[in-house]
Design an enzyme around this catalytic site. Structure first.
Site, PDB file in Angstrom:
ATOM      1  CB  SER A   1      -0.885   0.018   1.245  1.00  0.00           C
ATOM      2  OG  SER A   1      -1.580   1.252   1.357  1.00  0.00           O
TER       3      SER A   1
ATOM      4  CE1 TYR B   1      -4.169  -2.133   4.790  1.00  0.00           C
ATOM      5  CE2 TYR B   1      -3.267   0.055   4.396  1.00  0.00           C
ATOM      6  CZ  TYR B   1      -3.801  -1.135   3.915  1.00  0.00           C
ATOM      7  OH  TYR B   1      -3.945  -1.311   2.557  1.00  0.00           O
TER       8      TYR B   1
END
Length: 261
Positions: A152, A166
């Site tokens: 990401s 995350y």
């Protein structure tokens, strides 16, 4: 140079985790549309089975469902064993399954932090490790196998949301990929990461529902990512075109990381 073969993945055997929804579904669709034999896996069997049936009917490739809870070490090993009963090799594994949690730094719960790290990082290593015999089986200098991890852009920046586990897990995944690339090159296994920005996924749905126009205004190309954007990148890395790329993190975000905004 045979341009017609440059991006060819026809008949490759592929595993896509989290292939029933979002980015995983986009990737699985791309592979099936290109004629590959694609196994998809996620926790929800009904979703996996339905998607596999739909993609196979669209063809020209094939999609097969093997549901598994990929947060579990035992389930990761079972998935690899199920694959080995059906296939004598694996050309590509796309580690896409993941989860997220958003909470203030003061209140972020330990169990949520551990859950995110486990699925997004630890079990990606576990599943890749369990699939190594299949990945090595037919790999060669002329036809290497691939491990493609979905990271990401939040692993490359401090994100605006308070998604601490995350961003930490994705940053760790990017580096794990580089480490694996350095170790597995001798086995003819290429390891790369894709770092997506905003795509229409289950994880992004609530954010896009509330802030889509704001998000688009901060993306230099002015739009949300499409299935072609992510599938095209994965097909490049899986084909002859991407055969000299390993240990890379390819950013697919419409320019967010280089934006002046």
């Amino acid at each position: 140079m045979d341009i017609n073969q440059l991006f060819d993945v026809k008949d490759k055997v592929v595993l896509v985790t989290g292939g029933g929804r979002g980015i995983g579904l986009m990737i699985a669709t791309g592979f099936v549309s290109a004629g590959a034999k694609v196994y998809i896996s996620s926790r929800t069997a009904t979703v996996c089975d339905k998607v596999a049936e739909e993609l196979t009917s669209q063809g020209p490739g094939q999609c097969i469902s093997i549901p598994a809870d990929l947060s579990s070490l035992e389930e990761c090993r079972r998935l690899a064993q199920e694959l080995s009963k059906r296939e004598d090799h694996l050309d590509v594994i796309v580690n896409n399954s993941g989860t997220n949690y958003n909470e203030s730094v003061e209140d972020y719960p330990d169990d949520a932090f551990q859950k995110v790290l486990n699925l997004n990082l630890t079990r990606i290593f576990s599943l890749s490790q369990a699939c190594l015999p299949l990945l090595k089986s037919k790999a060669s200098a002329d036809a290497p196998s691939r491990i493609i991890n979905i990271g990401s852009i939040d692993g490359l920046r401090a994100p605006p949301q308070t998604t601490f586990a995350y961003s930490a897990s994705k940053s760790g995944l990017h580096h794990l990929t580089r480490h694996l690339a350095s170790v597995l090159a001798d086995d003819h296994i290429l390891c790369n990461t894709i770092a997506p920005g905003a795509f229409r996924s289950k994880m992004m749905k609530a954010t896009l529902d509330a802030f889509e126009e704001v998000i688009k205004s901060k993306i230099p190309v002015g739009r949300i990512g499409t299935p072609e954007d992510i599938a095209g990148t994965v097909l490049f890395l899986s084909s002859r075109a991407g055969q000299y790329v390993t240990g890379a993190t390819i950013v697919v975000d419409g320019g967010v990381l280089v934006s002046k905004l």
